[in-house]
Motif scaffolding. Structure first.
Motif, PDB file in Angstrom:
ATOM      1  N   MET A  86     -23.349   6.548   5.097  1.00 19.54           N
ATOM      2  CA  MET A  86     -24.788   6.412   5.335  1.00 19.54           C
ATOM      3  C   MET A  86     -25.440   5.587   4.218  1.00 19.54           C
ATOM      4  O   MET A  86     -25.153   5.790   3.051  1.00 19.54           O
ATOM      5  N   THR A  87     -26.323   4.684   4.616  1.00 18.12           N
ATOM      6  CA  THR A  87     -27.000   3.876   3.583  1.00 18.12           C
ATOM      7  C   THR A  87     -28.222   4.633   3.056  1.00 18.12           C
ATOM      8  O   THR A  87     -28.707   5.600   3.672  1.00 18.12           O
TER       9      THR A  87
ATOM     10  N   ARG B 272     -31.150   3.462   2.997  1.00 20.19           N
ATOM     11  CA  ARG B 272     -32.222   3.265   3.989  1.00 20.19           C
ATOM     12  C   ARG B 272     -32.134   4.316   5.098  1.00 20.19           C
ATOM     13  O   ARG B 272     -33.146   4.958   5.443  1.00 20.19           O
ATOM     14  N   GLU B 273     -30.936   4.512   5.630  1.00 19.66           N
ATOM     15  CA  GLU B 273     -30.776   5.501   6.714  1.00 19.66           C
ATOM     16  C   GLU B 273     -31.129   6.904   6.235  1.00 19.66           C
ATOM     17  O   GLU B 273     -31.771   7.685   6.951  1.00 19.66           O
ATOM     18  N   ALA B 274     -30.703   7.220   5.014  1.00 16.88           N
ATOM     19  CA  ALA B 274     -30.999   8.553   4.464  1.00 16.88           C
ATOM     20  C   ALA B 274     -32.512   8.748   4.354  1.00 16.88           C
ATOM     21  O   ALA B 274     -33.054   9.808   4.716  1.00 16.88           O
ATOM     22  N   THR B 275     -33.192   7.719   3.879  1.00 16.84           N
ATOM     23  CA  THR B 275     -34.651   7.817   3.710  1.00 16.84           C
ATOM     24  C   THR B 275     -35.326   8.011   5.068  1.00 16.84           C
ATOM     25  O   THR B 275     -36.185   8.889   5.238  1.00 16.84           O
ATOM     26  N   LEU B 276     -34.920   7.207   6.045  1.00 15.91           N
ATOM     27  CA  LEU B 276     -35.582   7.270   7.360  1.00 15.91           C
ATOM     28  C   LEU B 276     -35.289   8.587   8.069  1.00 15.91           C
ATOM     29  O   LEU B 276     -36.153   9.165   8.727  1.00 15.91           O
ATOM     30  N   GLN B 277     -34.055   9.079   7.910  1.00 12.54           N
ATOM     31  CA  GLN B 277     -33.707  10.360   8.537  1.00 12.54           C
ATOM     32  C   GLN B 277     -34.546  11.504   7.958  1.00 12.54           C
ATOM     33  O   GLN B 277     -35.059  12.353   8.680  1.00 12.54           O
ATOM     34  N   ALA B 278     -34.693  11.489   6.625  1.00 10.57           N
ATOM     35  CA  ALA B 278     -35.509  12.533   5.974  1.00 10.57           C
ATOM     36  C   ALA B 278     -36.970  12.390   6.392  1.00 10.57           C
ATOM     37  O   ALA B 278     -37.645  13.391   6.664  1.00 10.57           O
ATOM     38  N   ALA B 279     -37.454  11.151   6.467  1.00  9.55           N
ATOM     39  CA  ALA B 279     -38.853  10.940   6.861  1.00  9.55           C
ATOM     40  C   ALA B 279     -39.087  11.469   8.276  1.00  9.55           C
ATOM     41  O   ALA B 279     -40.123  12.080   8.559  1.00  9.55           O
TER      42      ALA B 279
ATOM     43  N   GLU C 235     -22.794  13.381  -3.217  1.00 16.90           N
ATOM     44  CA  GLU C 235     -23.535  14.271  -4.144  1.00 16.90           C
ATOM     45  C   GLU C 235     -25.040  14.014  -4.028  1.00 16.90           C
ATOM     46  O   GLU C 235     -25.834  14.950  -3.942  1.00 16.90           O
ATOM     47  N   ALA C 236     -25.419  12.743  -4.034  1.00 18.57           N
ATOM     48  CA  ALA C 236     -26.845  12.400  -3.932  1.00 18.57           C
ATOM     49  C   ALA C 236     -27.398  12.857  -2.583  1.00 18.57           C
ATOM     50  O   ALA C 236     -28.498  13.404  -2.496  1.00 18.57           O
ATOM     51  N   TRP C 237     -26.626  12.678  -1.524  1.00 15.12           N
ATOM     52  CA  TRP C 237     -27.070  13.095  -0.190  1.00 15.12           C
ATOM     53  C   TRP C 237     -27.332  14.596  -0.159  1.00 15.12           C
ATOM     54  O   TRP C 237     -28.369  15.052   0.328  1.00 15.12           O
ATOM     55  N   ASN C 238     -26.404  15.383  -0.745  1.00 14.13           N
ATOM     56  CA  ASN C 238     -26.589  16.843  -0.756  1.00 14.13           C
ATOM     57  C   ASN C 238     -27.818  17.243  -1.560  1.00 14.13           C
ATOM     58  O   ASN C 238     -28.608  18.094  -1.132  1.00 14.13           O
ATOM     59  N   ALA C 239     -27.968  16.645  -2.722  1.00 14.56           N
ATOM     60  CA  ALA C 239     -29.133  16.981  -3.561  1.00 14.56           C
ATOM     61  C   ALA C 239     -30.427  16.597  -2.839  1.00 14.56           C
ATOM     62  O   ALA C 239     -31.412  17.345  -2.848  1.00 14.56           O
ATOM     63  N   PHE C 240     -30.431  15.453  -2.194  1.00 11.82           N
ATOM     64  CA  PHE C 240     -31.601  14.976  -1.448  1.00 11.82           C
ATOM     65  C   PHE C 240     -31.913  15.928  -0.293  1.00 11.82           C
ATOM     66  O   PHE C 240     -33.058  16.318  -0.072  1.00 11.82           O
ATOM     67  N   ARG C 241     -30.864  16.340   0.449  1.00  8.43           N
ATOM     68  CA  ARG C 241     -31.055  17.254   1.584  1.00  8.43           C
ATOM     69  C   ARG C 241     -31.762  18.534   1.135  1.00  8.43           C
ATOM     70  O   ARG C 241     -32.639  19.057   1.809  1.00  8.43           O
ATOM     71  N   ARG C 242     -31.302  19.052  -0.010  1.00  9.39           N
ATOM     72  CA  ARG C 242     -31.903  20.303  -0.501  1.00  9.39           C
ATOM     73  C   ARG C 242     -33.396  20.126  -0.763  1.00  9.39           C
ATOM     74  O   ARG C 242     -34.213  20.978  -0.396  1.00  9.39           O
ATOM     75  N   LEU C 243     -33.766  19.006  -1.401  1.00 10.91           N
ATOM     76  CA  LEU C 243     -35.189  18.752  -1.691  1.00 10.91           C
ATOM     77  C   LEU C 243     -35.990  18.566  -0.403  1.00 10.91           C
ATOM     78  O   LEU C 243     -37.096  19.082  -0.258  1.00 10.91           O
ATOM     79  N   VAL C 244     -35.412  17.828   0.538  1.00  3.20           N
ATOM     80  CA  VAL C 244     -36.129  17.570   1.797  1.00  3.20           C
ATOM     81  C   VAL C 244     -36.322  18.878   2.563  1.00  3.20           C
ATOM     82  O   VAL C 244     -37.384  19.115   3.150  1.00  3.20           O
ATOM     83  N   ASP C 245     -35.321  19.758   2.528  1.00  3.15           N
ATOM     84  CA  ASP C 245     -35.482  21.053   3.207  1.00  3.15           C
ATOM     85  C   ASP C 245     -36.601  21.872   2.570  1.00  3.15           C
ATOM     86  O   ASP C 245     -37.388  22.516   3.266  1.00  3.15           O
TER      87      ASP C 245
END
Ligand code: GLN
Length: 276
Positions: free
Chosen positions: A1-2, A4-11, A52-62
């Motif tokens: 996942m890029t 950009r994709e991570a950002t848009l998915q969270a948004a 690792e960054a994806w997991n940390a980001f997911r936690r914050l977004v949740d």
């Protein structure tokens, strides 16, 4: 996942769940995880995000999805052009409260630069620090009931206005000595119904203003009468529908020239009285 994709998915997730600024929030949170600026994040959009960054980001977004303010997740918030440390022990500084600073600065311009100002219910210290920062000769003090809040406020004061602000623990103005030219306060003023819809995890004691939202003013206004100099000003933030009632309480307590100042959204936000 890029990235950009991570950002848009969270948004997309945040658009369904929390707040008015899903893309901005997602961008700020991912920039924090990757320890880059927003500009650098956008420049890095085509790169792959690490697991690792994806997991940390997911936690914050949740957490954000559950209503936790971005400011708590980042541990900071900008107010009056200055960066303030915030924790869950203090209210997140609101842009609306910058109006208190503006009004206080206008009054100090009239009184003189060495004016004595006390900020009650200081929380993160944002109002006291902004005033002290803007007027180097002003004599600024601040108080709060919460010692945890005072620690944060002191930290913010040391960062922006070292040695300038005197802090004291006090239940409203009860334990404050001295006489001031200006007292400012953004006290708790929400009603029980308003608090229910505000699932931000902010400290209830910084928000809850009793059954009609006005309990703090009933204490603070009479207490301020004894702490203000002759012609001293009391500057109070309130809810958009509270101005008339706050103005009435000020007049009852002997304040004159009661005026109302509107926030950026045009709502009555700050009520001022001069002690006659
Ligand atoms: N302005 C805040 C809000 O509406 C309330 C702040 C307060 O009670 N002092 O969330």
């Amino acid at each position: 996942m890029t990235i950009r994709e991570a950002t848009l998915q969270a948004a997309a997730q945040l658009r369904e769940t929390a707040g008015d600024t899903p893309l901005l929030d997602a961008t700020l949170l991912l920039a924090e995880v990757l320890e880059v600026s927003r500009e650098q994040l956008i420049a890095a959009y085509p790169e792959e995000i690490s697991p690792e960054a994806w997991n940390a980001f997911r936690r914050l977004v949740d957490e954000r999805s559950r209503g936790v303010p971005v400011a708590y997740l980042l541990g900071r918030k900008e107010f009056y052009g200055l960066e303030f440390a915030v924790s869950r022990e203090v209210l997140v500084p609101r842009p609306d409260s910058e109006l208190i600073v503006e009004v206080a600065l206008e009054l100090i311009a009239r009184i003189g630069p060495a004016a004595r100002l006390h900020d009650c219910c200081t929380g993160s210290g944002c109002i006291a620090v902004a005033v002290a920062w803007a007027v180097p000769q002003a004599q600024v003090s601040a108080s709060d009931l919460s010692t945890a809040a005072l620690r944060i406020a002191q930290h913010n004061a040391e960062r922006h206005t070292p040695g300038r602000i005197r802090f004291q623990r006090s239940d409203y103005l009860q334990d404050i000595g001295g006489s001031f030219d200006v007292i400012t306060a953004n006290p708790p003023y929400l009603t029980p119904a308003e608090i229910e819809v505000l699932a931000s995890g902010e400290p209830r004691e910084a928000l809850y203003g009793g059954a009609d939202g006005l309990a703090a003013y009933r204490r603070l206004i009479p207490e301020a009468v004894d702490k203000l100099s002759v012609n001293g000003y009391l500057v109070l933030e309130g809810g958009r529908e509270q101005h008339a009632e706050i103005a009435a309480l000020l007049r009852e307590a002997g304040f004159a020239e009661v005026s109302c100042h509107r926030d950026l959204g045009g709502a009555p936000r700050v009520t001022v009285g001069r002690l006659g």
